[in-house]
Design a protein around this motif. Structure first.
Motif, PDB file in Angstrom:
ATOM      1  N   GLU A  50       0.813  -1.209   0.000  1.00  0.00           N
ATOM      2  CA  GLU A  50       0.000   0.000   0.000  1.00  0.00           C
ATOM      3  C   GLU A  50       0.855   1.271   0.000  1.00  0.00           C
ATOM      4  N   LEU A  51       2.087   1.157   0.502  1.00  0.00           N
ATOM      5  CA  LEU A  51       2.941   2.336   0.633  1.00  0.00           C
ATOM      6  C   LEU A  51       3.682   2.703  -0.655  1.00  0.00           C
ATOM      7  N   GLU A  52       3.635   1.843  -1.655  1.00  0.00           N
ATOM      8  CA  GLU A  52       4.471   2.068  -2.844  1.00  0.00           C
ATOM      9  C   GLU A  52       4.181   3.400  -3.537  1.00  0.00           C
ATOM     10  N   PRO A  53       2.921   3.784  -3.796  1.00  0.00           N
ATOM     11  CA  PRO A  53       2.682   5.085  -4.451  1.00  0.00           C
ATOM     12  C   PRO A  53       3.203   6.260  -3.621  1.00  0.00           C
ATOM     13  N   VAL A  54       3.091   6.167  -2.302  1.00  0.00           N
ATOM     14  CA  VAL A  54       3.587   7.233  -1.431  1.00  0.00           C
ATOM     15  C   VAL A  54       5.107   7.288  -1.490  1.00  0.00           C
ATOM     16  N   ALA A  55       5.742   6.118  -1.428  1.00  0.00           N
ATOM     17  CA  ALA A  55       7.207   6.063  -1.460  1.00  0.00           C
ATOM     18  C   ALA A  55       7.755   6.598  -2.777  1.00  0.00           C
ATOM     19  N   LEU A  56       7.071   6.329  -3.875  1.00  0.00           N
ATOM     20  CA  LEU A  56       7.528   6.820  -5.178  1.00  0.00           C
ATOM     21  C   LEU A  56       7.509   8.342  -5.233  1.00  0.00           C
ATOM     22  N   GLU A  57       6.465   8.954  -4.679  1.00  0.00           N
ATOM     23  CA  GLU A  57       6.403  10.420  -4.658  1.00  0.00           C
ATOM     24  C   GLU A  57       7.463  10.993  -3.719  1.00  0.00           C
ATOM     25  N   LEU A  58       7.720  10.304  -2.614  1.00  0.00           N
ATOM     26  CA  LEU A  58       8.766  10.747  -1.684  1.00  0.00           C
ATOM     27  C   LEU A  58      10.129  10.713  -2.378  1.00  0.00           C
ATOM     28  N   GLN A  59      10.407   9.652  -3.120  1.00  0.00           N
ATOM     29  CA  GLN A  59      11.682   9.525  -3.831  1.00  0.00           C
ATOM     30  C   GLN A  59      11.807  10.569  -4.936  1.00  0.00           C
ATOM     31  N   ARG A  60      10.702  10.846  -5.593  1.00  0.00           N
ATOM     32  CA  ARG A  60      10.703  11.869  -6.647  1.00  0.00           C
ATOM     33  C   ARG A  60      11.029  13.234  -6.059  1.00  0.00           C
ATOM     34  N   CYS A  61      10.457  13.519  -4.910  1.00  0.00           N
ATOM     35  CA  CYS A  61      10.701  14.796  -4.239  1.00  0.00           C
ATOM     36  C   CYS A  61      12.158  14.880  -3.769  1.00  0.00           C
ATOM     37  N   GLY A  62      12.681  13.771  -3.227  1.00  0.00           N
ATOM     38  CA  GLY A  62      14.062  13.753  -2.764  1.00  0.00           C
ATOM     39  C   GLY A  62      15.049  13.991  -3.891  1.00  0.00           C
ATOM     40  N   ALA A  63      14.801  13.369  -5.038  1.00  0.00           N
ATOM     41  CA  ALA A  63      15.693  13.548  -6.189  1.00  0.00           C
ATOM     42  C   ALA A  63      15.679  15.001  -6.662  1.00  0.00           C
ATOM     43  N   ALA A  64      14.508  15.632  -6.646  1.00  0.00           N
ATOM     44  CA  ALA A  64      14.405  17.024  -7.078  1.00  0.00           C
ATOM     45  C   ALA A  64      15.140  17.956  -6.126  1.00  0.00           C
TER      46      ALA A  64
ATOM     47  N   LEU B  67       8.380  20.443   4.971  1.00  0.00           N
ATOM     48  CA  LEU B  67       7.920  20.805   3.636  1.00  0.00           C
ATOM     49  C   LEU B  67       6.401  20.824   3.512  1.00  0.00           C
ATOM     50  N   ASP B  68       5.686  20.632   4.610  1.00  0.00           N
ATOM     51  CA  ASP B  68       4.228  20.591   4.566  1.00  0.00           C
ATOM     52  C   ASP B  68       3.654  21.374   5.742  1.00  0.00           C
ATOM     53  N   HIS B  69       2.305  21.522   5.771  1.00  0.00           N
ATOM     54  CA  HIS B  69       1.617  22.178   6.894  1.00  0.00           C
ATOM     55  C   HIS B  69       2.235  23.538   7.211  1.00  0.00           C
TER      56      HIS B  69
ATOM     57  N   GLY C  53      -4.623  27.262   9.298  1.00  0.00           N
ATOM     58  CA  GLY C  53      -5.474  28.228   9.979  1.00  0.00           C
ATOM     59  C   GLY C  53      -6.826  28.310   9.298  1.00  0.00           C
ATOM     60  N   VAL C  54      -7.607  29.315   9.660  1.00  0.00           N
ATOM     61  CA  VAL C  54      -8.940  29.471   9.098  1.00  0.00           C
ATOM     62  C   VAL C  54      -8.861  29.668   7.587  1.00  0.00           C
ATOM     63  N   GLY C  55      -9.599  28.849   6.861  1.00  0.00           N
ATOM     64  CA  GLY C  55      -9.641  28.989   5.416  1.00  0.00           C
ATOM     65  C   GLY C  55      -8.488  28.328   4.680  1.00  0.00           C
ATOM     66  N   SER C  56      -7.542  27.720   5.400  1.00  0.00           N
ATOM     67  CA  SER C  56      -6.388  27.094   4.742  1.00  0.00           C
ATOM     68  C   SER C  56      -6.653  25.609   4.536  1.00  0.00           C
ATOM     69  N   THR C  57      -5.861  25.003   3.700  1.00  0.00           N
ATOM     70  CA  THR C  57      -5.948  23.572   3.447  1.00  0.00           C
ATOM     71  C   THR C  57      -4.710  22.897   3.990  1.00  0.00           C
ATOM     72  N   TRP C  58      -4.850  21.636   4.352  1.00  0.00           N
ATOM     73  CA  TRP C  58      -3.682  20.950   4.911  1.00  0.00           C
ATOM     74  C   TRP C  58      -2.665  20.627   3.836  1.00  0.00           C
ATOM     75  N   ILE C  59      -3.072  20.636   2.572  1.00  0.00           N
ATOM     76  CA  ILE C  59      -2.125  20.381   1.482  1.00  0.00           C
ATOM     77  C   ILE C  59      -1.415  21.692   1.169  1.00  0.00           C
ATOM     78  N   SER C  60      -0.112  21.718   1.370  1.00  0.00           N
ATOM     79  CA  SER C  60       0.634  22.966   1.269  1.00  0.00           C
ATOM     80  C   SER C  60       2.058  22.689   0.831  1.00  0.00           C
ATOM     81  N   GLY C  61       2.822  23.773   0.650  1.00  0.00           N
ATOM     82  CA  GLY C  61       4.208  23.646   0.234  1.00  0.00           C
ATOM     83  C   GLY C  61       4.352  23.659  -1.273  1.00  0.00           C
ATOM     84  N   GLY C  62       5.493  23.181  -1.759  1.00  0.00           N
ATOM     85  CA  GLY C  62       5.749  23.133  -3.193  1.00  0.00           C
ATOM     86  C   GLY C  62       5.028  21.978  -3.857  1.00  0.00           C
ATOM     87  N   PRO C  63       5.079  21.910  -5.203  1.00  0.00           N
ATOM     88  CA  PRO C  63       4.366  20.857  -5.931  1.00  0.00           C
ATOM     89  C   PRO C  63       4.732  19.444  -5.507  1.00  0.00           C
ATOM     90  N   CYS C  64       6.031  19.159  -5.327  1.00  0.00           N
ATOM     91  CA  CYS C  64       6.397  17.771  -4.994  1.00  0.00           C
ATOM     92  C   CYS C  64       5.890  17.403  -3.604  1.00  0.00           C
TER      93      CYS C  64
END
Length: 334
Positions: free
Chosen positions: A39-53, A190-192, A196-207
């Protein structure tokens, strides 16, 4: 009598196996996750992509010179000595050294400090040059409302990187707050970054946002895998530049329960996860993108742990998983 002796023997053997290989709330479990937790493979792939960048975009960034301290900060010789002190406490741990962190954590639990809005100071000159042209360096001074954690280092995207470039994939559009460091840790989150009010938990740069969305998909497609909602179970996406660290702590004041950490490093790694086991012995787990660490966060059996990244860039992602998920993993390992 023979039957009774046999039953006692089997119970003792079962207890030994359970304590040695079973799910221990006071221990750290390290294992290779691939194939075991698909189940973790898609998450790990995005983590590795972000690390390489990050490694491509900020090859020269180190925590030397970027660690902000309260004594004479935000930067300077005293701060660098503090950074080296924290790293040494992880590389060469001792009970006397750990006692200092225990005292600090006890003090933090007792404090109830108000949070104040503080102005951001843009740093220039030699310090600003450390992060290169793809980011601008800002420092937030939270005194007096932040107590010991006075300074917070922020990295904001600049217009130097071209749209569609690898650097823009890390930083986002110009002006985006894509990394922040606070407390006595030599790392960037790199996140959060703007909650606050009106914000979304998804934050930071694209990766970073893709990693968060992958965790949302993990939660949606695998009900019961995480111990809470995707936003609450997401315990942080952290970037440790060379010389970075997270000093000794327990996380016991945060979300309770089982937690696992995926990492992304350039192999072979010179970064590691350190912890003190229930037998008071010190352990160091060399990082690998194929391994994860899992332990229980609670106040009854505190797991003192720390992280050091000596010469390479390290990314880690923390997830709060359910008791059922942790037990399933350990059943497979056993």
């Amino acid at each position: 009598i023979g039957v009774i002796i046999f039953i006692v023997y089997m119970f003792s053997f079962y207890t030994f196996v359970k304590n040695t290989f079973g799910l221990r709330p006071d221990g750290v479990h390290t294992f290779r996750w691939a194939g075991l937790v698909p189940e973790l493979e898609p998450v790990a792939l995005e983590l590795q992509r972000c690390g390489a960048a990050i490694r491509e975009s900020f090859p020269d960034v180190t925590m030397q010179g970027l660690f902000a301290c309260d004594d004479a900060g935000p930067f300077g010789e005293k701060c660098e000595k503090q950074r080296q002190f924290h790293l040494a406490a992880i590389v060469r741990p001792s009970e006397a050294g750990l006692d200092k962190y225990k005292a600090r954590e006890k003090k933090r639990k007792a404090q109830k400090l108000p949070r104040c809005k503080a102005n951001s100071m843009m740093m220039e000159g030699e310090v600003a040059n450390i992060v290169g042209s793809n980011a601008s360096l800002h420092v937030v001074d939270g005194s007096p409302c932040e107590g010991e954690d006075r300074y917070k280092v922020q990295l904001l995207a600049t217009a130097s990187s071209n749209p569609g470039s690898v650097a823009r994939d890390v930083t986002g559009e110009p002006g985006t707050l894509f990394a922040a460091a606070a407390r006595i840790s030599g790392r960037f989150r790199l996140d959060h970054l703007e909650r606050g009010v009106g914000s979304t938990w998804i934050s930071g740069g694209p990766c970073a946002q893709r990693v968060q969305k992958a965790v949302e998909a993990l939660s949606k497609n695998n009900p019961g895998f995480l111990s809470a909602s995707a936003s609450d179970a997401f315990r942080g996406l952290f970037w440790y530049p060379p010389g970075g660290f997270d000093s000794w702590h327990t996380d016991s004041t945060l979300l309770k329960g089982w937690r696992l950490y995926l990492v992304d490093v350039a192999e072979p790694s010179d970064s590691f996860f350190a912890y003190q086991g229930p037998n008071k012995k010190w352990h160091k787990v060399t990082d690998s993108s194929q391994k994860l660490n899992m332990f229980n966060v609670n106040e009854d059996n505190e797991v003192w742990h720390a992280v050091a990244s000596l010469r390479g860039h390290r990314l880690s992602l923390g997830l709060a998983v359910s008791e059922a998920t942790a037990q399933r993993i350990m059943d497979h390992i056993s």
